[in-house]
Design an enzyme around this catalytic site. Structure first.
Site, mmCIF file in Angstrom:
data_model
loop_
_atom_site.group_PDB
_atom_site.id
_atom_site.type_symbol
_atom_site.label_atom_id
_atom_site.label_comp_id
_atom_site.label_asym_id
_atom_site.label_seq_id
_atom_site.Cartn_x
_atom_site.Cartn_y
_atom_site.Cartn_z
ATOM 1 N N CYS A 61 -7.991 -1.907 7.954
ATOM 2 C CA CYS A 61 -6.659 -1.970 7.500
ATOM 3 C C CYS A 61 -5.896 -0.612 7.262
ATOM 4 O O CYS A 61 -4.969 -0.220 7.645
ATOM 5 C CB CYS A 61 -6.772 -2.697 6.259
ATOM 6 S SG CYS A 61 -6.821 -4.440 6.497
ATOM 7 N N ARG B 283 -18.103 -0.704 5.288
ATOM 8 C CA ARG B 283 -19.005 -1.031 4.714
ATOM 9 C C ARG B 283 -19.814 -2.157 5.267
ATOM 10 O O ARG B 283 -20.756 -2.285 5.263
ATOM 11 C CB ARG B 283 -18.501 -1.646 3.568
ATOM 12 C CG ARG B 283 -19.494 -2.186 2.358
ATOM 13 C CD ARG B 283 -18.666 -2.694 1.103
ATOM 14 N NE ARG B 283 -17.502 -3.438 1.356
ATOM 15 C CZ ARG B 283 -17.558 -4.807 1.638
ATOM 16 N NH1 ARG B 283 -18.700 -5.357 1.585
ATOM 17 N NH2 ARG B 283 -16.287 -5.327 2.005
ATOM 18 N N GLU C 62 0.763 -1.104 0.019
ATOM 19 C CA GLU C 62 0.059 -0.006 0.160
ATOM 20 C C GLU C 62 0.738 1.257 0.000
ATOM 21 O O GLU C 62 1.992 1.380 0.762
ATOM 22 C CB GLU C 62 -0.961 0.219 1.294
ATOM 23 C CG GLU C 62 -1.720 -1.060 1.376
ATOM 24 C CD GLU C 62 -3.042 -1.133 0.181
ATOM 25 O OE1 GLU C 62 -3.086 -0.164 -0.322
ATOM 26 O OE2 GLU C 62 -3.650 -2.095 -0.099
ATOM 27 N N HIS D 163 -1.555 -5.597 1.753
ATOM 28 C CA HIS D 163 -2.843 -6.508 1.757
ATOM 29 C C HIS D 163 -2.314 -7.812 1.133
ATOM 30 O O HIS D 163 -1.609 -7.661 0.220
ATOM 31 C CB HIS D 163 -3.936 -5.789 0.910
ATOM 32 C CG HIS D 163 -4.863 -5.016 1.925
ATOM 33 N ND1 HIS D 163 -5.005 -3.601 1.843
ATOM 34 C CD2 HIS D 163 -5.581 -5.652 2.761
ATOM 35 C CE1 HIS D 163 -5.945 -3.069 2.574
ATOM 36 N NE2 HIS D 163 -6.486 -4.424 3.446
HETATM 37 N N1 PCA Z 1 -8.746 -6.838 6.272
HETATM 38 C C1 PCA Z 1 -9.519 -5.801 6.772
HETATM 39 C C2 PCA Z 1 -9.361 -5.793 8.264
HETATM 40 C C3 PCA Z 1 -8.854 -6.979 8.629
HETATM 41 C C4 PCA Z 1 -8.255 -7.572 7.406
HETATM 42 O O1 PCA Z 1 -7.483 -8.430 7.423
HETATM 43 C C5 PCA Z 1 -9.256 -4.592 5.720
HETATM 44 O O2 PCA Z 1 -8.768 -4.518 4.612
HETATM 45 O O3 PCA Z 1 -9.690 -3.462 6.253
#
Ligand code: PCA
Length: 219
Positions: free
Chosen positions: A150, A97, A87, A176
């Site tokens: 996240c 959401r 990111e 991610h």
């Molecule tokens: N993914 C979520 C929150 C926790 C996770 O593993 C997100 O992309 O915000």
């Protein structure tokens, strides 16, 4: 044995607990798999964050104080993505959401009231994405971490580091990760994701200076 901060710099690697109806979260499985490993002279400490607005950052702040990590990489699941995604930016907004794991669903609230609009990752995201690819795993730079927990953790991490949390020069970022194949499609096997994250950490440790300038295009 746990890496000892007195004997070398620490990499803090976090993952989240399952959320949104899932029974597992690969981000935590990856972090666990790398706990205790030595990466380019750094000791990896894995920790789990709750998928909860607010509490996740309280937990993260305590981890920064305790471990004084030179590098912090937070991992999170992004179902539907096909690559390990470095990111670029965390933004100062919570806009959920779905409810978090404590039933909270903030809509258009700031992560940090009166904080800056955004923070860029301070890890070398292109070198890391390239290292993931060179390990034979899909890797990319992502321009949005979303607006759920996240992004909340990424923004909060970078705000804490900007405020002097951790040792001098401490850097941080967020990655991610896709689903495991058994969770949905596209999915990546756990062993591949572990290999990719290991490569990314190695690149982070060895590339202190290629961000923000001179990183070049990512192919
Ligand atoms: N993914 C979520 C929150 C926790 C996770 O593993 C997100 O992309 O915000």
């Amino acid at each position: 044995m746990l890496p000892d901060p007195l004997h070398g710099p620490v990499i803090l690697l976090t993952g989240f607990d399952p959320f949104g109806g899932d029974t597992e979260n690969p981000s935590w499985l990856i972090a666990q798999a790398l706990h205790g490993q030595n990466v380019a002279g750094h000791g990896v400490v894995a920790a789990q964050l709750p998928t909860v607005f607010g509490a996740s950052l309280v937990h993260l702040q305590a981890l920064l104080a305790r471990h004084q990590p030179a590098i912090t990489l937070c991992l999170g699941q992004a179902g539907g993505r096909g690559a390990l995604s470095l990111e670029r930016v965390g933004i100062n907004i919570n806009d959920a959401r779905i409810a978090d794991n404590q039933g909270h669903q903030p809509i258009d609230t700031p992560v940090v009231p009166d904080g800056p609009a955004a923070y860029f990752a301070t890890l070398p995201i292109k070198a890391m994405a390239r290292a993931v690819q060179q390990a034979g795993v899909p890797g990319e730079v992502s321009q949005t971490a979303g607006t759920f927990v996240c992004n909340h953790v990424m923004y909060g991490l970078l705000h804490l580091l900007a405020g002097g949390a951790g040792p001098a020069g401490a850097r941080g970022g967020f990655m991610h990760v896709p689903w495991l194949p058994r969770q949905g499609t596209p999915g990546l096997p756990l062993r591949d994701m572990v290999r990719g994250v290991h490569a990314a950490l190695w690149a982070a440790a060895l590339n202190p200076h290629d961000w923000p300038l001179g990183a070049g295009a990512l192919h």
